[in-house]
Design an enzyme around this catalytic site. Structure first.
Site, PDB file in Angstrom:
ATOM      1  CG  HIS A  58      -1.735   1.243   1.373  1.00 19.30           C
ATOM      2  ND1 HIS A  58      -3.043   1.331   0.960  1.00 19.30           N
ATOM      3  CD2 HIS A  58      -1.426   2.474   1.861  1.00 19.30           C
ATOM      4  CE1 HIS A  58      -3.498   2.547   1.186  1.00 19.30           C
ATOM      5  NE2 HIS A  58      -2.535   3.266   1.733  1.00 19.30           N
ATOM      6  CD  GLU A  59       1.618   3.746   3.690  1.00 17.54           C
ATOM      7  OE1 GLU A  59       1.908   4.813   3.119  1.00 17.54           O
ATOM      8  OE2 GLU A  59       0.531   3.571   4.282  1.00 17.54           O
ATOM      9  CG  HIS A 119       0.466   6.472  -0.496  1.00 22.44           C
ATOM     10  ND1 HIS A 119      -0.615   7.152  -1.008  1.00 22.44           N
ATOM     11  CD2 HIS A 119      -0.002   5.799   0.597  1.00 22.44           C
ATOM     12  CE1 HIS A 119      -1.691   6.893  -0.256  1.00 22.44           C
ATOM     13  NE2 HIS A 119      -1.338   6.079   0.718  1.00 22.44           N
ATOM     14  CG  HIS A 145       0.272   9.218  -6.668  1.00 22.64           C
ATOM     15  ND1 HIS A 145      -0.810   9.534  -5.902  1.00 22.64           N
ATOM     16  CD2 HIS A 145       0.053   9.786  -7.875  1.00 22.64           C
ATOM     17  CE1 HIS A 145      -1.659  10.263  -6.625  1.00 22.64           C
ATOM     18  NE2 HIS A 145      -1.154  10.421  -7.823  1.00 22.64           N
TER      19      HIS A 145
HETATM   20 ZN   LIG Z   1      -2.511   5.280   2.278  1.00 26.03          ZN
END
Ligand SMILES: [Zn+2]
Length: 674
Positions: free
Chosen positions: A464-465, A468, A471
């Protein structure tokens, strides 16, 4: 003072901040000079005798504050990740000053007059799409900050913002203190029966770190449900642990939450919105509070029904132990038991196959190679901000350097709970910057020489991290305002949630899930059981999340002037009204330790996880069924969405990838809610 490392741009690769030289005493003077410099830069813009044009006003505004940006990014990374006493103190002192500094710019009448003039001429300025959007966003930002208000209202607004900023810092500080003070201290290892050897060792280590040699300390994680609740066999200890977690900071942050919510409501009223949530959500992809409430309401009933089915299974298992009043402190424990008996899935049996280094290199990095062609090289020659943080250089498929990725995975006393991504350098073509990003997690540090074996949830967090991080790393925008994760808050969790898809992608899973000693792959049987267990536990997880989301929204839909007498009563009433006062399932965060809502800028925004998940589940479907190769799909997702940052409308980016409007069906299916 000429030696202050923040005063000049870093000369290191990617302008990585010179951490080897940065000391705590550098922050305050860098903040001072950074704010003064930016105010001088803004004064130069407004004093420019030439008529306002895009270059001398909007671009000049984007260029301003370079020094301040350098110190802000480094300081707030440290305040989350390694908050020494001095850093906490400076945080409390500088946060209100920064809020006042932002107001000085956003409420500068001369600056707004120039922007407003340009905004009225925007269609005739010959701007390309990204520049036009930049002008519009700056204009909107200033209007939303109160640029159109009269002098008296602006004065009040400044007061409110300053108090909100110091209140948020106080909320964080109170919570840290309460987490420490309410940690559970035990004398004997036997009291921890049920915990793994590693967890007992970690509790002993916590004791040592706190000067309580020979004793065992269960430190509190930020969420309500402490992970140990799933294993501790001593029921009374489970109750004690959960009670400690639930009652955190009630005396300090309860009254503070009321005050903060009241100030936000007043601020929204000054800005012409009925409530703070209306003000916030008007600028998000959701658009209206009603749209958010509709999505939440759609999910509540099926989620509660699911949780009730789970409860029946757990109650049966508890009855076998003579427990007839299944409590919140029993829920995780019996969920684990049912998972073991019904699905024969033992969480601890998975751990040896989930070793941190393998999950990172052969899972997370491998997936980024599969989808985007990236490769990673550790740069031990570059110094990070803490000995635990590692630095990797990221390369494109053709070998072009892309950026730096810092990995800071282990828990420590000075780190706040949870997991998050930060940017240390924000990509922008205008300023010639390439991205430097950090992931922070809270994985217990193993004993020296031992591997860090993860839970399934921790693996998910890692993926998940890193979503980011991608991104930030893929950002390819011209202006700093649009860099990387500078997108609406209810959109920012979308790319990170999409990246979780790789965790169970067969090719990826087979590559990383190997026994840390023998190298054996995760047994097919274990994997089958994992899949069979499927949505078990989703009822609980969805309800505890929804309760927190509803709570956050409730606090921020109170109109200005309405007095709230007691935080606990307000909380209970809000949950009851939404049908989320489910016995045994307290909210994921209660008011007094709900940092997202009261100190992390996610106020009136905790719904964003579910909102983003609609887009995420839909996009994962697209990845699975669009008929392209993973690599081609990855390129489309990168080009149309990840690389765009905030430079294009968020939902337009989504539509450019998937080819239509978002659909909630895949989300409901994933959470077992159809
Ligand atoms: Zn998050």
């Amino acid at each position: 003072m000429s030696l202050n490392p923040f005063f000049e741009p870093s000369t290191l690769d990617y302008e990585l901040p010179p951490f080897a030289e940065i000391r705590e005493e550098h922050y305050a003077p860098a903040f001072e000079r950074g704010m003064a410099d930016q105010l001088a830069e803004i004064a130069a813009i407004t004093a420019d005798p030439r008529p306002a044009d895009f270059e001398n006003t909007v671009v000049a505004l984007e260029r301003s504050g370079a020094l301040l940006r350098r110190v802000v990014l480094v300081f707030f990374n440290q305040s989350g990740s390694d908050a020494t006493a001095a850093v906490q103190e400076l945080d409390a002192e500088i946060s209100p000053r920064l809020a006042a500094h932002d107001d000085a710019i956003q409420l500068d009448q001369a600056l707004f007059a120039r922007l407003d003039t340009l905004h009225r001429q925007r269609e005739t300025l010959g701007l390309d799409a990204q520049s036009l959007r930049l002008l519009e966003r700056h204009h909107t930002r200033l209007v939303r900050a109160g640029a159109r208000l009269g002098a008296d209202e602006q004065r009040r607004l400044r007061e409110i913002n300053t108090e909100l900023a110091s209140g948020a810092a106080a909320f964080r500080k109170n919570l840290r203190a309460a987490n420490k003070e309410r940690a559970i201290v035990l004398d004997r290892a036997e009291e921890l029966a049920g915990l793994s050897e590693d967890a007992v060792a970690a509790a002993a280590e916590n004791g040592r770190a706190l000067g309580l040699d020979g004793r065992y300390v269960l430190s509190l994680k930020n969420i309500t449900n402490q992970p140990e609740l799933a294993q501790l066999t001593d029921r009374a200890l489970r109750e004690r642990l959960l009670t400690a977690a639930l009652g955190r900071a009630a005396d300090t942050n309860g009254p503070l939450a009321i005050r903060l919510a009241g100030l936000r409501a007043e601020r929204a009223a000054l800005l012409g919105h009925p409530t703070f949530a209306d003000h916030v959500i008007a600028d998000e992809t959701a658009g209206t509070v009603a749209a958010v409430e509709a999505l939440l309401a759609r999910v509540v009933a099926p989620a509660v029904a699911n949780a009730e089915r789970e409860r029946a299974e757990l109650a049966a298992a508890a009855a076998a132990d003579g427990i007839t009043d299944l409590g919140a402190h029993d829920w995780a424990y019996y969920a684990e038991k049912v998972q073991q008996s019904t699905y024969r899935l033992d969480a601890s049996a998975l751990r040896p196959y989930l070793e941190l280094e393998r999950v990172l290199q052969d899972g997370v990095f491998f997936a980024a190679g599969l989808a985007y062609g990236l490769t990673f090289t550790e740069r031990t020659d570059l110094t990070a901000y803490h000995p635990d943080a590692r630095t990797f250089e990221v390369f494109e498929a053709d070998g072009t350097p892309l950026g730096l990725f810092l990995a800071d995975f282990h828990a420590r006393d000075t780190k706040r709970g949870g997991a998050w991504m930060n940017e240390l350098v924000q990509q922008s073509e205008l300023l010639g910057k390439r991205p430097v990003v950090v992931n922070n997690l809270n994985i217990a540090k193993p004993a020296p020489g031992e591997p860090a074996l993860l839970s399934w949830d921790e693996v998910r967090t890692l993926f998940h991290e890193f979503g980011h991080a991608l991104h930030g790393l893929f950002s390819a925008v011209r202006y700093p305002l649009f860099s990387g994760t500078e997108v609406p808050r209810d959109f920012v969790e979308f790319p990170s949630q999409v990246n979780e898809v790789w965790m169970t992608w067969p090719e990826v899973l087979a590559n990383y899930a190997r026994h840390h000693r023998t190298g054996e792959p995760l047994p097919a049987e274990l994997l089958e059981r994992l899949e069979a267990a499927g949505t078990f536990g989703q009822g609980f997880r969805t309800v505890e999340y929804l309760a927190a989301a509803v709570l956050d929204l409730a606090w921020h839909t109170v109109p200005a002037g309405v007095e709230i007498a007691d935080a606990e009563e307000f909380e209970a009433a809000a949950l009851a009204k939404a049908g989320l006062d489910v016995p045994g399932i307290p909210p994921r965060y209660r008011t007094t330790y709900f940092s997202h809502s009261f100190s992390d800028d996610y106020s009136a925004g905790y719904y964003a996880y579910l909102w983003s998940e609609v887009l995420d589940a839909d996009t994962v479907e697209w990845f699975r069924s669009n008929g392209r190769s993973v690599r081609d799909s990855g390129e489309v997702f990168r080009a149309e969405l990840l690389s765009r940052g905030g430079s294009r409308d968020a939902l337009e980016c989504f539509r450019a990838v998937v080819g239509r409007e978002p659909d909630t069906t895949p989300l409901l299916a994933r959470r077992g809610l159809l």
